[in-house]
Design an enzyme around this catalytic site. Structure first.
Site, mmCIF file in Angstrom:
data_model
loop_
_atom_site.group_PDB
_atom_site.id
_atom_site.type_symbol
_atom_site.label_atom_id
_atom_site.label_comp_id
_atom_site.label_asym_id
_atom_site.label_seq_id
_atom_site.Cartn_x
_atom_site.Cartn_y
_atom_site.Cartn_z
ATOM 1 N N ARG A 6 -6.861 -2.751 3.857
ATOM 2 C CA ARG A 6 -5.405 -2.634 3.980
ATOM 3 C C ARG A 6 -4.734 -1.738 2.941
ATOM 4 O O ARG A 6 -3.565 -1.411 3.075
ATOM 5 C CB ARG A 6 -4.737 -4.016 3.963
ATOM 6 C CG ARG A 6 -3.339 -3.969 4.590
ATOM 7 C CD ARG A 6 -2.793 -5.303 4.992
ATOM 8 N NE ARG A 6 -2.752 -6.315 3.985
ATOM 9 C CZ ARG A 6 -1.752 -7.207 3.864
ATOM 10 N NH1 ARG A 6 -0.721 -7.154 4.664
ATOM 11 N NH2 ARG A 6 -1.813 -8.142 2.953
ATOM 12 N N ASP A 7 -5.418 -1.331 1.901
ATOM 13 C CA ASP A 7 -4.783 -0.455 0.907
ATOM 14 C C ASP A 7 -5.766 0.619 0.459
ATOM 15 O O ASP A 7 -5.921 0.882 -0.726
ATOM 16 C CB ASP A 7 -4.289 -1.274 -0.283
ATOM 17 C CG ASP A 7 -3.228 -0.532 -1.095
ATOM 18 O OD1 ASP A 7 -2.607 0.401 -0.550
ATOM 19 O OD2 ASP A 7 -3.017 -0.892 -2.262
ATOM 20 N N PHE A 8 -6.425 1.242 1.455
ATOM 21 C CA PHE A 8 -7.394 2.300 1.155
ATOM 22 C C PHE A 8 -6.629 3.556 0.757
ATOM 23 O O PHE A 8 -5.887 4.130 1.557
ATOM 24 C CB PHE A 8 -8.264 2.569 2.383
ATOM 25 C CG PHE A 8 -9.452 3.448 2.101
ATOM 26 C CD1 PHE A 8 -10.673 2.885 1.776
ATOM 27 C CD2 PHE A 8 -9.350 4.824 2.158
ATOM 28 C CE1 PHE A 8 -11.780 3.686 1.512
ATOM 29 C CE2 PHE A 8 -10.434 5.639 1.898
ATOM 30 C CZ PHE A 8 -11.649 5.060 1.568
#
Length: 313
Positions: A79-81
């Site tokens: 979700r926060d690549f």
């Protein structure tokens, strides 16, 4: 969550401290900092990442995502690549860090996880940003954005650039369909030191990952296969210069042969669309095929070494 996940491309959690309302996580030390540091904050006296290192970082980061999506049970959506969350060990070995926004993926008959939209602007997949519906393909989109960062050396959002160039994806997308413009996408700090055929394949993978429709994006396992091959091809600008010219001539002949059968303007336009899709999908398919063959050769070589040890023993 990180305490339950273990992979060479994920940072190791050493421990944590809790004192009142203060919380502190202790990770392993990553001496080369983040990928963002090397793309956007590099001092003038430091050498930029070369093409081989960029492909190595991309392949390793993709393997970290593959573990989260396909090996962890239940699957984990990162979700926060983004480039600042990819840390680099000695030898530019990449590891994903900061799992504060990670979510357990859908299980059973579920197709997605509904959640409040969080993440970093520019990296979020459009369907997640609009609906809050999260899938593993949302991570694939974010990976495609970071891969574009690696290729172009540009920030995802850069308000200092001219209008139309401030959003990396919006700037790059129109150029995917014009082979003559593809070289413009490469980080100028590379000074032309990159394999043209490798660039075509890398941009094909990036293009597939940032498709608007989540269903059109590849599975991360296919991305890993393609990038493992690209990372295994050590680029030597002197040895490959002549071969690149030959490859370009073959590509040009292919395009001319296809365009030669076009009879009128409307047919030419339709054929152009077909050629664009053909080029992109062919490049992805070739990279996947070569990647699979490369991995099979690696396994065969390892088996041969194992058999030799047994015979000698």
């Amino acid at each position: 969550m990180l305490s339950l996940l273990h992979h060479p491309n994920l940072v190791n959690l050493i421990g944590y401290c809790a004192d009142g309302d203060q919380r502190l996580l202790v990770y392993e030390f990553m001496p080369l900092g983040s990928l963002e540091d090397h793309l956007h904050g590099l001092p003038l006296d430091k050498e930029p990442l070369d093409w081989n290192t960029r492909m190595k970082i991309a392949a390793g980061a993709a393997r970290g995502l593959e573990y989260l999506h396909d090996k962890a049970n239940p699957p984990v959506i990162y979700r926060d690549f983004k480039s600042s969350n990819i840390l680099l060990d000695d030898g530019f070995h990449p590891k994903l860090s900061d799992f504060g926004l990670a979510k357990l993926g859908p299980v059973g008959d579920q197709s997605h996880v509904s959640t409040r939209v969080m993440g970093t602007f520019g990296y979020c997949a459009p369907e997640y940003a609009m609906t809050g519906q999260l899938t593993v393909k949302s991570d694939v989109y974010s990976f495609g954005v970071v891969f574009l960062e690696l290729i172009t050396g540009r920030k995802v959002i850069d308000s200092t650039r001219a209008h139309g160039e401030q959003n990396l994806v919006s700037w790059a997308r129109p150029m995917f369909n014009d082979r003559r413009k593809l070289a413009r996408l490469v980080d100028p700090r590379l000074q032309g030191q990159f394999p043209m055929r490798g660039l075509y394949q890398a941009l094909a993978v990036a293009s597939m990952c940032i498709q608007e429709e989540a269903s059109a994006r590849p599975h991360i396992a296919d991305v890993v296969t393609a990038l493992s091959y690209l990372a295994s091809q050590t680029y030597d600008p002197h040895a490959l210069r002549g071969r690149q010219r030959d490859d370009q001539k073959r590509e040009d002949r292919l395009i001319l042969n296809i365009e030669g059968v076009v009879r009128d303007d409307s047919a030419r336009e339709n054929a152009g669309i077909m050629n664009k899709n053909f080029d992109r999908e062919r490049a992805v398919a070739e990279a996947k095929m070569w990647g699979a063959n490369w991995r099979e050769k690696q396994r065969a070589a390892e088996q041969g070494r194992f058999d030799a040890v047994n015979l000698n023993g």
